[in-house]
Design a protein around this motif. Structure first.
Motif, PDB file in Angstrom:
ATOM      1  N   GLY A   9      -3.444  59.766  61.615  1.00  0.00           N
ATOM      2  CA  GLY A   9      -3.710  60.175  62.979  1.00  0.00           C
ATOM      3  C   GLY A   9      -3.973  58.982  63.872  1.00  0.00           C
ATOM      4  O   GLY A   9      -4.040  57.840  63.419  1.00  0.00           O
ATOM      5  N   LEU A  20       1.829  61.822  59.828  1.00  0.00           N
ATOM      6  CA  LEU A  20       0.646  62.166  59.060  1.00  0.00           C
ATOM      7  C   LEU A  20       1.015  62.280  57.588  1.00  0.00           C
ATOM      8  O   LEU A  20       2.110  62.722  57.242  1.00  0.00           O
ATOM      9  CB  LEU A  20       0.060  63.495  59.539  1.00  0.00           C
ATOM     10  CG  LEU A  20      -0.248  63.628  61.027  1.00  0.00           C
ATOM     11  CD1 LEU A  20      -0.878  64.980  61.318  1.00  0.00           C
ATOM     12  CD2 LEU A  20      -1.145  62.508  61.503  1.00  0.00           C
ATOM     13  N   ARG A  38      -3.529  72.864  63.030  1.00  0.00           N
ATOM     14  CA  ARG A  38      -4.211  72.025  64.009  1.00  0.00           C
ATOM     15  C   ARG A  38      -5.192  72.851  64.808  1.00  0.00           C
ATOM     16  O   ARG A  38      -5.030  74.065  64.960  1.00  0.00           O
ATOM     17  CB  ARG A  38      -3.215  71.335  64.938  1.00  0.00           C
ATOM     18  CG  ARG A  38      -2.418  72.289  65.834  1.00  0.00           C
ATOM     19  CD  ARG A  38      -1.362  71.507  66.597  1.00  0.00           C
ATOM     20  NE  ARG A  38      -0.576  72.382  67.474  1.00  0.00           N
ATOM     21  CZ  ARG A  38       0.489  71.984  68.159  1.00  0.00           C
ATOM     22  NH1 ARG A  38       0.908  70.717  68.088  1.00  0.00           N
ATOM     23  NH2 ARG A  38       1.133  72.837  68.930  1.00  0.00           N
ATOM     24  N   THR A 117      -7.545  65.060  60.556  1.00  0.00           N
ATOM     25  CA  THR A 117      -7.292  63.765  61.188  1.00  0.00           C
ATOM     26  C   THR A 117      -6.962  63.999  62.655  1.00  0.00           C
ATOM     27  O   THR A 117      -6.206  64.913  63.001  1.00  0.00           O
ATOM     28  CB  THR A 117      -6.153  62.998  60.473  1.00  0.00           C
ATOM     29  OG1 THR A 117      -5.999  61.697  61.036  1.00  0.00           O
ATOM     30  CG2 THR A 117      -4.824  63.732  60.558  1.00  0.00           C
ATOM     31  N   VAL A 119      -5.396  63.607  66.243  1.00  0.00           N
ATOM     32  CA  VAL A 119      -4.201  63.153  66.950  1.00  0.00           C
ATOM     33  C   VAL A 119      -4.455  63.347  68.440  1.00  0.00           C
ATOM     34  O   VAL A 119      -4.756  64.458  68.881  1.00  0.00           O
ATOM     35  CB  VAL A 119      -2.955  63.941  66.516  1.00  0.00           C
ATOM     36  CG1 VAL A 119      -1.764  63.613  67.415  1.00  0.00           C
ATOM     37  CG2 VAL A 119      -2.622  63.641  65.060  1.00  0.00           C
TER      38      VAL A 119
END
Length: 123
Positions: A9, A20, A38, A117, A119
């Motif tokens: 990320g 990723l 997400r 992670t 983004v």
């Protein structure tokens, strides 16, 4: 038990790309589905993409079709999410997921989660 470790990320400008990675350890069966979800601030966790570990069959949510590609490396027990043409609305924490449900598409179907992670896509 299954452990999933994500990486890749970061911060990128709109139109840019990120990849990723999610590496799994433990008892992961060949017929499991691996996926990415997400969660943006104030929103529910949503399905992004999945790949069947055994067949390689993939599926995507409509908003990322043609921009994101999910793939796997069997030897490395790793799944990738290549994200291109990123948009500010792609900003979210991305979670790797493993499920015994082949048609994985809902958070409730996930057996194991990664830690997530971030983004961030700037405009």
């Amino acid at each position: 038990q299954v452990q999933l470790v994500e990486s890749g990320g970061g911060l990128v400008q709109a139109g840019g790309s990120l990849r990723l990675s999610c590496t799994g350890s433990g008892r992961i069966y060949l017929n499991y589905a691996w996926g990415w979800f997400r969660q943006a601030p104030g929103k529910e966790r949503e399905f992004v993409a999945r790949i069947n570990w055994n067949t390689g069959i993939t599926a995507y949510t409509d908003s990322v079709k043609g921009r994101f590609t999910i793939s796997r490396d069997n030897a490395k027990n790793t799944v990738y999410l290549q994200m291109s043409s990123l948009k500010p609305e792609d900003t979210a924490v991305y979670y790797c997921a493993v499920s015994s449900v082949s048609y994985l598409s809902l958070p409730g179907q996930v057996n194991y989660w990664g830690q997530g992670t971030q983004v961030t896509v700037s405009s």
